[in-house]
Design a protein around this motif. Structure first.
Motif, PDB file in Angstrom:
ATOM      1  N   GLY A   1       0.530  -1.254   0.061  1.00  0.00           N
ATOM      2  CA  GLY A   1       0.060   0.119   0.005  1.00  0.00           C
ATOM      3  C   GLY A   1       0.712   1.307  -0.079  1.00  0.00           C
ATOM      4  N   GLY A   2       2.168   1.201   0.099  1.00  0.00           N
ATOM      5  CA  GLY A   2       3.069   2.497   0.190  1.00  0.00           C
ATOM      6  C   GLY A   2       2.905   3.015  -1.296  1.00  0.00           C
ATOM      7  N   GLY A   3       3.493   4.174  -1.425  1.00  0.00           N
ATOM      8  CA  GLY A   3       3.544   5.023  -2.689  1.00  0.00           C
ATOM      9  C   GLY A   3       3.916   6.207  -2.519  1.00  0.00           C
ATOM     10  N   LEU A   4       3.950   6.984  -3.569  1.00  0.00           N
ATOM     11  CA  LEU A   4       4.143   8.405  -3.653  1.00  0.00           C
ATOM     12  C   LEU A   4       2.673   9.366  -3.564  1.00  0.00           C
ATOM     13  CD1 LEU A   4       5.971  11.030  -3.982  1.00  0.00           C
ATOM     14  CD2 LEU A   4       5.702  10.544  -6.930  1.00  0.00           C
ATOM     15  N   VAL A   5       2.623  10.245  -2.643  1.00  0.00           N
ATOM     16  CA  VAL A   5       1.324  10.888  -2.429  1.00  0.00           C
ATOM     17  C   VAL A   5       1.759  12.109  -2.225  1.00  0.00           C
ATOM     18  CG1 VAL A   5       1.114  10.234   0.006  1.00  0.00           C
ATOM     19  CG2 VAL A   5      -0.871  10.942  -1.319  1.00  0.00           C
ATOM     20  N   GLN A   6       0.964  13.299  -2.626  1.00  0.00           N
ATOM     21  CA  GLN A   6       1.224  14.782  -2.239  1.00  0.00           C
ATOM     22  C   GLN A   6       0.671  14.763  -1.034  1.00  0.00           C
ATOM     23  OE1 GLN A   6      -1.208  16.809  -5.252  1.00  0.00           O
ATOM     24  NE2 GLN A   6       0.466  16.766  -6.811  1.00  0.00           N
ATOM     25  N   PRO A   7       1.318  16.026  -0.448  1.00  0.00           N
ATOM     26  CA  PRO A   7       0.886  16.453   0.925  1.00  0.00           C
ATOM     27  C   PRO A   7      -0.493  16.641   1.010  1.00  0.00           C
ATOM     28  CG  PRO A   7       2.869  17.644   0.197  1.00  0.00           C
ATOM     29  CD  PRO A   7       2.398  16.836  -0.848  1.00  0.00           C
ATOM     30  N   GLY A   8      -1.139  16.387   2.311  1.00  0.00           N
ATOM     31  CA  GLY A   8      -2.673  16.145   2.429  1.00  0.00           C
ATOM     32  C   GLY A   8      -3.276  15.325   1.945  1.00  0.00           C
ATOM     33  N   GLY A   9      -2.438  14.206   1.104  1.00  0.00           N
ATOM     34  CA  GLY A   9      -3.317  12.998   0.577  1.00  0.00           C
ATOM     35  C   GLY A   9      -3.585  11.845   1.618  1.00  0.00           C
TER      36      GLY A   9
ATOM     37  N   VAL B   1      -4.195  -6.359   8.992  1.00  0.00           N
ATOM     38  CA  VAL B   1      -4.268  -5.147   9.616  1.00  0.00           C
ATOM     39  C   VAL B   1      -3.834  -3.995   8.959  1.00  0.00           C
ATOM     40  CG1 VAL B   1      -2.851  -3.943  11.662  1.00  0.00           C
ATOM     41  CG2 VAL B   1      -3.232  -6.265  11.735  1.00  0.00           C
ATOM     42  N   TYR B   2      -4.421  -2.859   9.250  1.00  0.00           N
ATOM     43  CA  TYR B   2      -4.427  -1.906   8.310  1.00  0.00           C
ATOM     44  C   TYR B   2      -3.889  -0.547   9.147  1.00  0.00           C
ATOM     45  CZ  TYR B   2      -7.573  -4.629   5.580  1.00  0.00           C
ATOM     46  OH  TYR B   2      -8.265  -5.696   4.871  1.00  0.00           O
ATOM     47  N   LEU B   3      -3.183   0.467   8.117  1.00  0.00           N
ATOM     48  CA  LEU B   3      -2.725   1.780   8.840  1.00  0.00           C
ATOM     49  C   LEU B   3      -3.447   2.823   7.938  1.00  0.00           C
ATOM     50  CD1 LEU B   3      -1.440   3.151  11.250  1.00  0.00           C
ATOM     51  CD2 LEU B   3       0.432   3.166   9.515  1.00  0.00           C
ATOM     52  N   GLN B   4      -4.330   3.262   8.091  1.00  0.00           N
ATOM     53  CA  GLN B   4      -4.932   4.631   7.379  1.00  0.00           C
ATOM     54  C   GLN B   4      -4.338   5.449   7.634  1.00  0.00           C
ATOM     55  OE1 GLN B   4      -7.484   4.267   4.757  1.00  0.00           O
ATOM     56  NE2 GLN B   4      -7.055   6.433   4.532  1.00  0.00           N
ATOM     57  N   MET B   5      -3.804   6.207   6.719  1.00  0.00           N
ATOM     58  CA  MET B   5      -2.822   7.525   6.837  1.00  0.00           C
ATOM     59  C   MET B   5      -3.298   8.661   6.105  1.00  0.00           C
ATOM     60  SD  MET B   5       0.791   5.940   6.789  1.00  0.00           S
ATOM     61  CE  MET B   5       1.121   5.648   4.930  1.00  0.00           C
ATOM     62  N   ASP B   6      -4.028   9.696   6.652  1.00  0.00           N
ATOM     63  CA  ASP B   6      -4.636  10.845   6.160  1.00  0.00           C
ATOM     64  C   ASP B   6      -3.680  12.096   6.484  1.00  0.00           C
ATOM     65  OD1 ASP B   6      -7.753   9.488   7.106  1.00  0.00           O
ATOM     66  OD2 ASP B   6      -6.845   9.074   5.298  1.00  0.00           O
ATOM     67  N   SER B   7      -4.264  13.154   5.819  1.00  0.00           N
ATOM     68  CA  SER B   7      -3.626  14.441   5.852  1.00  0.00           C
ATOM     69  C   SER B   7      -1.987  14.149   6.071  1.00  0.00           C
ATOM     70  CB  SER B   7      -3.888  14.966   7.077  1.00  0.00           C
ATOM     71  OG  SER B   7      -5.278  15.275   7.170  1.00  0.00           O
ATOM     72  N   LEU B   8      -1.363  13.342   4.997  1.00  0.00           N
ATOM     73  CA  LEU B   8      -0.005  13.093   5.182  1.00  0.00           C
ATOM     74  C   LEU B   8       1.015  14.379   4.893  1.00  0.00           C
ATOM     75  CD1 LEU B   8      -0.355   9.856   3.168  1.00  0.00           C
ATOM     76  CD2 LEU B   8       0.802  10.079   5.526  1.00  0.00           C
ATOM     77  N   LYS B   9       1.793  14.284   5.814  1.00  0.00           N
ATOM     78  CA  LYS B   9       3.046  15.400   5.399  1.00  0.00           C
ATOM     79  C   LYS B   9       4.485  14.883   5.007  1.00  0.00           C
ATOM     80  CE  LYS B   9       0.990  17.278   9.917  1.00  0.00           C
ATOM     81  NZ  LYS B   9       1.348  17.750  11.154  1.00  0.00           N
ATOM     82  N   PRO B  10       5.064  15.828   4.580  1.00  0.00           N
ATOM     83  CA  PRO B  10       6.441  15.371   4.100  1.00  0.00           C
ATOM     84  C   PRO B  10       7.257  14.760   4.806  1.00  0.00           C
ATOM     85  CG  PRO B  10       6.010  17.677   3.180  1.00  0.00           C
ATOM     86  CD  PRO B  10       4.696  17.100   4.329  1.00  0.00           C
TER      87      PRO B  10
END
Length: 122
Positions: A8-16, A79-88
């Motif tokens: 589930g990893g990857g590249l995402v923009q800030p806030g994603g 097991v999941y880890l939902q990550m929101d409002s991601l930051k650099p």
């Protein structure tokens, strides 16, 4: 062979958002507490979140509280880890690990996955 696999990893923009998944082979996740850890280049591995075997107890690092949510699906043995409002500063390799007690200390975990890269960048 006992093994954990993250995805589930990857590249995402800030806030994603991203959702990481942790699966096991060779044993059942239901028997273990699960922790999520991360390690950025040049830094020590740090605890991000953990969940008890029953799922009734969770804990989060202060840096991710209110943004990340850990959960487990016993039926799917995931097991999941939902990550929101991601930051650099969330950029790191993320690992899941299995142990007997849900703590934020890497030394308390017996089994580790190979990790999945999360990069937060515009």
């Amino acid at each position: 062979q006992l093994q954990l696999v993250e995805s589930g990893g990857g590249l995402v923009q800030p806030g994603g958002s991203l959702r990481l998944s942790c699966a096991a082979s060779g044993f059942t996740l239901d028997s273990y507490a699960i922790g999520w850890f991360r390690q950025a280049p040049g830094k020590e591995r740090e605890g991000v979140s953990c969940i008890s075997r029953s799922g009734g107890s969770t804990n989060y690092a202060d840096s991710v509280k209110g943004r990340f949510t850990i959960s487990r699906d016993s039926a799917k043995k995931m097991v999941y880890l939902q990550m929101d409002s991601l930051k650099p500063e969330d950029t790191a390799v993320y690992y899941c690990a299995a142990g007997l007690v849900a703590t934020m200390k890497p030394r308390d975990y017996y089994y580790w996955g190979q990790g999945t890269q999360v990069t937060v960048s515009s």
